[in-house]
Design a protein around this motif. Structure first.
Motif, PDB file in Angstrom:
ATOM      1  N   LEU A  25       0.827  -1.208   0.000  1.00 31.83           N
ATOM      2  CA  LEU A  25       0.000   0.000   0.000  1.00 31.83           C
ATOM      3  C   LEU A  25       0.859   1.256   0.000  1.00 31.83           C
ATOM      4  O   LEU A  25       0.570   2.218  -0.712  1.00 31.83           O
ATOM      5  CB  LEU A  25      -0.936  -0.002   1.206  1.00 31.83           C
ATOM      6  CG  LEU A  25      -2.102  -0.970   1.076  1.00 31.83           C
ATOM      7  CD1 LEU A  25      -3.007  -0.858   2.272  1.00 31.83           C
ATOM      8  CD2 LEU A  25      -2.884  -0.701  -0.190  1.00 31.83           C
TER       9      LEU A  25
ATOM     10  N   LEU B 201       2.251   1.553  -3.408  1.00 34.29           N
ATOM     11  CA  LEU B 201       1.228   1.853  -4.403  1.00 34.29           C
ATOM     12  C   LEU B 201       0.788   3.306  -4.300  1.00 34.29           C
ATOM     13  O   LEU B 201       0.604   3.985  -5.315  1.00 34.29           O
ATOM     14  CB  LEU B 201       0.030   0.929  -4.222  1.00 34.29           C
ATOM     15  CG  LEU B 201      -0.974   0.991  -5.362  1.00 34.29           C
ATOM     16  CD1 LEU B 201      -0.378   0.372  -6.607  1.00 34.29           C
ATOM     17  CD2 LEU B 201      -2.260   0.284  -5.008  1.00 34.29           C
ATOM     18  N   LEU B 202       0.637   3.793  -3.088  1.00 30.04           N
ATOM     19  CA  LEU B 202       0.234   5.189  -2.923  1.00 30.04           C
ATOM     20  C   LEU B 202       1.273   6.097  -3.572  1.00 30.04           C
ATOM     21  O   LEU B 202       0.936   7.001  -4.342  1.00 30.04           O
ATOM     22  CB  LEU B 202       0.088   5.522  -1.440  1.00 30.04           C
ATOM     23  CG  LEU B 202      -0.296   6.975  -1.176  1.00 30.04           C
ATOM     24  CD1 LEU B 202      -1.706   7.228  -1.677  1.00 30.04           C
ATOM     25  CD2 LEU B 202      -0.208   7.319   0.288  1.00 30.04           C
TER      26      LEU B 202
ATOM     27  N   LEU C 150       1.053   5.844  -7.300  1.00 33.22           N
ATOM     28  CA  LEU C 150      -0.075   6.515  -7.935  1.00 33.22           C
ATOM     29  C   LEU C 150       0.141   8.028  -7.974  1.00 33.22           C
ATOM     30  O   LEU C 150      -0.219   8.695  -8.937  1.00 33.22           O
ATOM     31  CB  LEU C 150      -1.366   6.161  -7.207  1.00 33.22           C
ATOM     32  CG  LEU C 150      -1.810   4.718  -7.454  1.00 33.22           C
ATOM     33  CD1 LEU C 150      -2.948   4.323  -6.547  1.00 33.22           C
ATOM     34  CD2 LEU C 150      -2.218   4.521  -8.900  1.00 33.22           C
ATOM     35  N   LEU C 151       0.754   8.564  -6.909  1.00 31.02           N
ATOM     36  CA  LEU C 151       1.080   9.995  -6.958  1.00 31.02           C
ATOM     37  C   LEU C 151       2.031  10.251  -8.120  1.00 31.02           C
ATOM     38  O   LEU C 151       1.929  11.247  -8.832  1.00 31.02           O
ATOM     39  CB  LEU C 151       1.716  10.440  -5.651  1.00 31.02           C
ATOM     40  CG  LEU C 151       0.762  10.514  -4.469  1.00 31.02           C
ATOM     41  CD1 LEU C 151       1.515  10.912  -3.213  1.00 31.02           C
ATOM     42  CD2 LEU C 151      -0.344  11.513  -4.747  1.00 31.02           C
TER      43      LEU C 151
ATOM     44  N   ALA D  25       0.228  10.395 -11.376  1.00 29.81           N
ATOM     45  CA  ALA D  25      -0.347  11.717 -11.624  1.00 29.81           C
ATOM     46  C   ALA D  25       0.723  12.647 -12.164  1.00 29.81           C
ATOM     47  O   ALA D  25       0.496  13.400 -13.116  1.00 29.81           O
ATOM     48  CB  ALA D  25      -0.942  12.278 -10.333  1.00 29.81           C
TER      49      ALA D  25
ATOM     50  N   VAL E 141      -7.813  14.420 -10.529  1.00 33.92           N
ATOM     51  CA  VAL E 141      -6.949  13.282 -10.856  1.00 33.92           C
ATOM     52  C   VAL E 141      -6.221  12.813  -9.601  1.00 33.92           C
ATOM     53  O   VAL E 141      -6.134  11.613  -9.327  1.00 33.92           O
ATOM     54  CB  VAL E 141      -5.947  13.665 -11.967  1.00 33.92           C
ATOM     55  CG1 VAL E 141      -4.935  12.552 -12.174  1.00 33.92           C
ATOM     56  CG2 VAL E 141      -6.686  13.939 -13.258  1.00 33.92           C
ATOM     57  N   VAL E 142      -5.738  13.771  -8.828  1.00 34.23           N
ATOM     58  CA  VAL E 142      -5.020  13.387  -7.608  1.00 34.23           C
ATOM     59  C   VAL E 142      -5.972  12.692  -6.638  1.00 34.23           C
ATOM     60  O   VAL E 142      -5.636  11.653  -6.051  1.00 34.23           O
ATOM     61  CB  VAL E 142      -4.369  14.628  -6.966  1.00 34.23           C
ATOM     62  CG1 VAL E 142      -3.721  14.251  -5.651  1.00 34.23           C
ATOM     63  CG2 VAL E 142      -3.340  15.209  -7.916  1.00 34.23           C
TER      64      VAL E 142
ATOM     65  N   LEU F  92      -6.505   9.244  -7.754  1.00 28.06           N
ATOM     66  CA  LEU F  92      -5.373   8.356  -7.513  1.00 28.06           C
ATOM     67  C   LEU F  92      -5.310   7.943  -6.052  1.00 28.06           C
ATOM     68  O   LEU F  92      -5.035   6.784  -5.730  1.00 28.06           O
ATOM     69  CB  LEU F  92      -4.079   9.041  -7.937  1.00 28.06           C
ATOM     70  CG  LEU F  92      -3.922   9.101  -9.460  1.00 28.06           C
ATOM     71  CD1 LEU F  92      -2.853  10.080  -9.857  1.00 28.06           C
ATOM     72  CD2 LEU F  92      -3.608   7.730  -9.992  1.00 28.06           C
ATOM     73  N   ILE F  93      -5.607   8.891  -5.166  1.00 21.72           N
ATOM     74  CA  ILE F  93      -5.640   8.523  -3.750  1.00 21.72           C
ATOM     75  C   ILE F  93      -6.759   7.519  -3.519  1.00 21.72           C
ATOM     76  O   ILE F  93      -6.599   6.526  -2.801  1.00 21.72           O
ATOM     77  CB  ILE F  93      -5.818   9.788  -2.881  1.00 21.72           C
ATOM     78  CG1 ILE F  93      -4.565  10.652  -3.010  1.00 21.72           C
ATOM     79  CG2 ILE F  93      -6.062   9.419  -1.430  1.00 21.72           C
ATOM     80  CD1 ILE F  93      -4.677  11.996  -2.368  1.00 21.72           C
TER      81      ILE F  93
ATOM     82  N   SER G  13      -7.817   5.377  -5.656  1.00 27.14           N
ATOM     83  CA  SER G  13      -7.407   4.036  -6.116  1.00 27.14           C
ATOM     84  C   SER G  13      -6.470   3.390  -5.123  1.00 27.14           C
ATOM     85  O   SER G  13      -6.491   2.169  -4.975  1.00 27.14           O
ATOM     86  CB  SER G  13      -6.728   4.045  -7.481  1.00 27.14           C
ATOM     87  OG  SER G  13      -6.753   5.264  -8.087  1.00 27.14           O
ATOM     88  N   ALA G  14      -5.653   4.201  -4.457  1.00 25.26           N
ATOM     89  CA  ALA G  14      -4.749   3.608  -3.467  1.00 25.26           C
ATOM     90  C   ALA G  14      -5.549   3.015  -2.312  1.00 25.26           C
ATOM     91  O   ALA G  14      -5.247   1.924  -1.830  1.00 25.26           O
ATOM     92  CB  ALA G  14      -3.771   4.654  -2.955  1.00 25.26           C
TER      93      ALA G  14
ATOM     94  N   ALA H 175      -7.235  -0.093  -3.426  1.00 27.14           N
ATOM     95  CA  ALA H 175      -6.295  -1.220  -3.564  1.00 27.14           C
ATOM     96  C   ALA H 175      -6.276  -2.051  -2.301  1.00 27.14           C
ATOM     97  O   ALA H 175      -6.041  -3.255  -2.347  1.00 27.14           O
ATOM     98  CB  ALA H 175      -4.905  -0.696  -3.873  1.00 27.14           C
ATOM     99  N   PHE H 176      -6.562  -1.403  -1.179  1.00 29.55           N
ATOM    100  CA  PHE H 176      -6.515  -2.139   0.085  1.00 29.55           C
ATOM    101  C   PHE H 176      -7.515  -3.287   0.108  1.00 29.55           C
ATOM    102  O   PHE H 176      -7.198  -4.389   0.522  1.00 29.55           O
ATOM    103  CB  PHE H 176      -6.754  -1.182   1.252  1.00 29.55           C
ATOM    104  CG  PHE H 176      -6.662  -1.858   2.580  1.00 29.55           C
ATOM    105  CD1 PHE H 176      -5.428  -2.210   3.091  1.00 29.55           C
ATOM    106  CD2 PHE H 176      -7.788  -2.163   3.306  1.00 29.55           C
ATOM    107  CE1 PHE H 176      -5.328  -2.845   4.312  1.00 29.55           C
ATOM    108  CE2 PHE H 176      -7.703  -2.798   4.516  1.00 29.55           C
ATOM    109  CZ  PHE H 176      -6.463  -3.134   5.025  1.00 29.55           C
TER     110      PHE H 176
END
Lengths: 521, 532
Positions: A186, A189-190, A193-194, A197, B459-460, B463-464, B466-467, B470-471
């Motif tokens: 996690l 992944l975080l 993902l940033l 972007a 978008v940000v 993305l957060i 999606s994070a 993901a859990f």
């Protein structure tokens, strides 16, 4: 540009991984042999590339062995590879570590566990085959992440790397492996993902309709946009590296991962973070890099001291090593963000040496834990007397971790501090305190586990056998050789670091102190 | 409504003002796929009446698949068509053909799942829905392997509605399509063979909430008609520059209309039916709803926004911003607390709906709606639909004595027993999470790239989101791989060729669209054309 050599370098471990996956279950020995052959072949090929690599200050030679094929036309994404000196030495280090890890974990996951483990409740039946296949798959992604010259492709490898590592930790790790694996995934992944972007942002704001690194450099407009995009990349890499305060996943993951996995996790995967600073953050966002350099330097120094203190307080050996690594990453951080050639070269050399020395340390601890079935320092004592060879290797690995002169790590630490000192004296001075703390935590660890009265359970320990010695041998040799004669590696690194410093628009400060040598101030 | 008569040219139905009724010209070639599916649905109903019970199943499956295949081939044959036909009520253009093709493929895959009898003798559908739950007849029925075949014509009718829905250029026709696709779905949701009460509850919930949403939609249409004096999307667009009516009509009308559409697409805050209905419905039906219905609903949203409201005179973007954020947040956060695999996938679909919705915010440098938003949504929809079908298809395979075992705890240690299943399902979950080399990543990438210019903060947030999401995907992976298998846990049933094909196609597409997405990206780019 259709040089296939790097593609081949990726193909060898990939093929090996597929072969192992395809083997019928139960053929564990064959799986190990295949893994060993393919990982050694990969390393040999990397060495050949290293000899073919042309050391040159000519900018046209920055990336060599370049090969580029269109992948996704609509995005301007290419399957593009190429290495500069930095990537090359890191690839060399990674491909060396893999066969070492294969050898060191030879018997770790045998289906026929010893009686003690069978008696233990829910002794998980683990498939050695899967482990070695995952190792080679991980190697594909590790080489790919260093060799990619397309930002999109880099991102793909950066994320894909998580998956095999996640399963290595989660399936083969210690008692709290689930928690550690998920936390690792996690966090990464975080960050990833940033970064995604920011990758999109770079692509859109550069307006070049291409993800090729060389097309993007210098095209990200200055100003607020660049700062935001920088942060996107930076946080991803800082989590990966990890830099304090993004580090909390590493002690868990490092402690719970199997020894070989931990060696690769800390030795290679974390280098991707610091590699990313140098390759992507600095050249793509020069203005933002300069803008944020001060806070990052301060964070790095805090990391050096903070992690060193935490390391001293650990009772679990693997957690301890994980914390020492965080401290070392602080050194790499200041080396990079000091913006001097010396600092940068020192940082890259540090990455290589740290990979070797921490890899060694994790493997040795893994060998020790395999004998004592415990990661706690207090469960060992006087071990060196029973197993002198293990004790010797342990001491050597420890000394290399504390950067004793004569070890390769000393040179890199010295270069890093030197490079930092020319520009940020205060930072360098405070960071030097980290060296003393390093001596403290390493020697304490050695003293508590290896010296003193011999504990009862330690008496039955078996010393290192030939296979185990053979596994750690290359690492020890390299640490010693590079400690005395680091020139070939530095020669390869230097031009690449110079280009990076040019990208970021910083020239080395004139060494004023050199004009007044031997000052007694 | 006296104001209406004051407007000189009534442009809703050409020619009615002259008194004589003029038959609208219809391009039959362009709407042939729709006609094929609806005709086959009618034939299917006849089959039910004419054929003896023993032959019905095979005849229905063959008819349904043949009809979907024929319609799909026809869609390919008329590619490049761009006409507005039937009194400008139906627009057959690149976008509608792309969506129709996608719906037909996914519909066919869902029908394969519906026809699966290998995992449960009488398929996942109850043999006689009218039998009271728990009655002796019901118990007798549960142990028999009688098959229910009305589900196939129902599915065909639903597909027919879905084909019209994204092609409807007239809001009244869009409403008709909405009902045509919804009514069979309400029924299908209640037809589960196991846990029938849960299934019936789901059906009732879906029906009641769906009826509300339809009412909202219709009210919105009425207000917009009052505003523009036409239910035609291009007329509504024109009216926004010329109309002398109060803007309140426009705003309210748009708001109500979009509520109806957002409901069908399962976007927060109109999502509350999704988890219950996804969980209660027979899983093949869930697969059908989660892929085909979602695509059709998004097709309609895209058409309404791009054709009817691509104006700069007023700004509906804040609404989309809000619901997209809400959807991502609800999907990701509430999904964390779920313990049922089907519900997890339902919340995942809510979050994904938020991602897709971001694409319509794409604007070019002049502040107009950008076509990249359209093409990226098309790609995302196709990619997501294929992954979803495969994922729900796999859920049907994990069974114990009580049917499907969908509780998360029941999946513990599944990887030990069925490594192939666990690896495949993990791959699909990674696609949902948007990991590179899966179609989920490519889809997210195109959508985020499209939205980046005009909605970077979103978008940000996405993305957060999606994070976080993901859990809960990882929780499933952790359960399958790292947990110890339970003593009497469920096992993975080996399905017949039908489900295998559906799952293989879905999984294969997820991989191919992650590694070589270029052909579909090109197709989506070409298809991103709308006729008003």
């Amino acid at each position: 540009m259709h040089n296939v050599s790097l593609l081949l370098l990726l193909a060898i471990p990939l093929l090996g991984s597929l072969v192992i996956f395809a083997l019928p279950t139960g053929r564990d020995l064959l799986a190990k042999q295949v893994a060993l052959v393919f990982s050694i072949a990969t390393f040999a090929f990397a060495i050949v590339l290293g000899f073919l690599f042309k050391v040159s200050d000519n900018r046209a030679d920055r990336f060599q062995f370049q090969g580029s094929w269109t992948w996704i036309r609509s995005f301007g994404v290419h399957f593009a590879f190429g290495v500069d000196g930095i990537a090359l030495v890191l690839i060399g280090m990674s491909t060396l570590l893999v066969p070492v890890v294969v050898l060191a974990s030879w018997n770790s996951f045998d289906s026929v566990a010893d009686a003690e483990e069978i008696a233990a409740e829910n002794a998980p039946k683990r498939s050695a085959k899967t482990y070695f296949a995952l190792l080679l798959l991980l190697e594909v992604f590790m080489v790919g992440v260093f060799a990619a010259t397309d930002v999109f492709l880099f991102y793909v490898f950066f994320e894909a790397m998580l998956v095999p590592m996640y399963f290595i930790i989660g399936s083969f790790g210690g008692p709290r492996r689930q928690y550690a694996a998920v936390k690792f995934f996690l966090y990464s992944l975080l960050g990833g993902l940033l970064m995604l972007a920011a990758v999109i942002g770079v692509y859109v704001s550069a307006g070049t309709a291409s993800f090729a690194f060389t097309d993007l450099v210098g095209h990200v407009p200055n100003g607020a946009t660049q700062k935001w995009l920088f942060l996107g990349f930076f946080i991803a890499f800082a989590i990966k590296a990890p830099l304090v305060p993004f580090h909390t996943w590493l002690p868990d993951a490092g402690a719970e991962a199997p020894a070989g996995g931990a060696a690769l996790l800390v030795g290679v995967l974390d280098k991707v973070g610091t590699f990313g600073f140098l390759r992507y953050c600095l050249p793509l966002f020069p203005e933002a890099s300069r803008y944020f350099a001060k806070p990052i330097l301060i964070l790095s120094v805090i990391g050096i001291l903070y992690a060193a203190f935490l390391a001293m307080g650990q009772r679990d050996m693997k957690r301890l090593v994980a914390y020492t690594s965080i401290a070392h990453f602080g050194f790499i951080g200041i080396g990079i963000f000091a913006f001097t050639t010396q600092g940068g070269t020192g940082a890259v050399l540090y990455m290589v040496n740290h990979g070797l020395s921490t890899g060694l340390l994790f493997i040795v601890i893994g060998l020790l834990v395999a004998r004592g079935k415990s990661r706690l320092i207090s469960d060992y004592g006087g071990t060196a007397r029973i197993t002198p060879r293990l004790g010797g290797v342990f001491l050597l690995a420890g000394l290399s971790a504390l950067a004793l002169p004569g070890m390769s790590t000393f040179i890199s630490e010295f270069l890093t501090l030197l490079g930092t000192f020319t520009r940020h004296k205060g930072i360098a001075i405070v960071a030097t305190a980290g060296i003393i703390l390093a001596a403290l935590y390493v020697l304490l660890l050695y003293q508590r586990t290896m010296q003193g009265p011999v504990l009862e359970k330690v008496k039955g320990f078996r010393d290192l056998n030939a296979r185990e010695l053979f596994a750690v041998g290359p690492l020890i040799a390299l640490i010693l050789v590079l400690g005395v004669y680091p020139k070939p590696v530095i020669d390869i690194i230097n031009p690449a670091v110079k280009f990076t410093m040019q990208d970021v628009g910083k020239t080395d400060p004139q060494p004023v102190s050199a004009a007044q040598p031997g000052g007694h101030k | 409504m006296s104001a209406l008569t004051a407007v000189p040219a009534n442009i809703l139905a050409a020619g009615t003002n002259n008194g004589a009724f003029v038959t609208p010209s219809i391009s039959y070639a362009a709407i042939a796929p729709i006609l094929i599916v609806l005709a086959a649905a009618c034939v299917g109903v006849l089959f039910e009446a004419v054929l003896p019970r023993g032959q019905r199943f095979y005849a229905q499956v063959a008819l349904t698949l043949a009809a979907l295949l024929a319609a799909f081939i026809d869609v390919i044959a008329i590619r490049g068509h761009s006409v507005v036909t039937a009194s400008r009520a139906i627009a057959i253009d690149g976008t509608s053909l792309f969506l129709q093709g996608t719906i037909l493929v996914l519909g066919a895959l869902a029908v394969l799942l519906l026809a699966e009898r290998g995992v449960e003798p009488g398929s996942a559908i109850v043999a006689q829905a009218a039998v009271v739950v728990g009655s002796p007849a019901d118990r007798r029925l549960a142990s028999s392997d009688r098959v229910q075949t009305e589900i196939f014509p129902l599915a065909l009718f639903a597909v027919g509605g879905m084909l019209i829905f994204p092609a409807a250029n007239n809001l009244l026709l869009m409403f008709v399509a909405l009902e045509v696709l919804s009514l069979p779905l309400y029924l299908m949701a209640g037809l589960s063979r196991r846990r029938r009460l849960l299934s019936q509850e789901a059906a009732i919930k879906y029906f009641l909430l769906g009826a509300f949403a339809s009412a909202f939609f219709l009210y919105g249409v009425a207000l917009l008609y009052g505003y523009a004096d036409s239910a035609n999307l291009s007329d509504i667009l024109r009216a926004q520059n010329t109309s002398t009516q109060s803007d309140t009509l426009l705003y309210l009308g748009f708001g109500l209309l979009i509520v109806g559409l957002l409901f069908k697409a399962g976007i927060a805050p109109f999502h509350s039916w999704t988890p219950d209905v996804y969980q209660g419905s027979p899983t093949p039906v869930t697969a059908f709803m989660a892929s085909c219905t979602k695509i059709a609903a998004f097709g309609a949203i895209l058409r309404v926004l791009y054709v009817g409201f691509s104006v700069s005179s007023w700004n509906w973007r804040p609404i989309i911003w809000t619901v997209a954020i809400a959807s991502i947040a609800v999907g990701a956060v509430v999904g964390l607390t779920q313990t049922d695999v089907k519900r997890i996938l339902a919340y995942s679909s809510i979050a994904h709906a938020g991602f897709i919705l971001m694409a319509v915010l794409a604007q070019n440098a002049q502040g107009q709606m950008d076509v990249s938003g359209l093409s990226s949504s098309l790609f995302y929809l196709a990619a997501y639909g294929l992954t979803t079908i495969a994922a729900f298809g796999m859920v049907t395979l994990v069974r114990d004595g009580n049917g499907e075992a969908t509780h998360l705890s029941q999946w513990s240690g599944l990887a030990r027993r069925s490594p192939l299943f666990a690896v495949t399902f993990t791959f699909l979950l990674l696609a949902f999470a948007g990991i590179p080399l899966t179609s989920g990543f490519t889809g997210k990438f195109v959508v985020f790239r499209a939205a980046y210019h005009s909605a970077a903060p979103l978008v940000v947030i996405a993305l957060i989101g999606s994070a976080i999401a993901a859990f809960f995907y990882l929780r499933i992976v952790v359960m399958m791989f790292f947990a110890e298998p339970a003593e009497d846990g469920p096992s993975v049933v080996i399905p017949s060729a039908l489900s295998s094909i559906a799952i293989t196609v879905g999984t294969g597409a997820t991989l191919v669209l992650g590694v070589f997405p270029q052909p579909l990206l090109d197709l989506a780019d070409h298809a991103a054309k709308l006729r008003g």
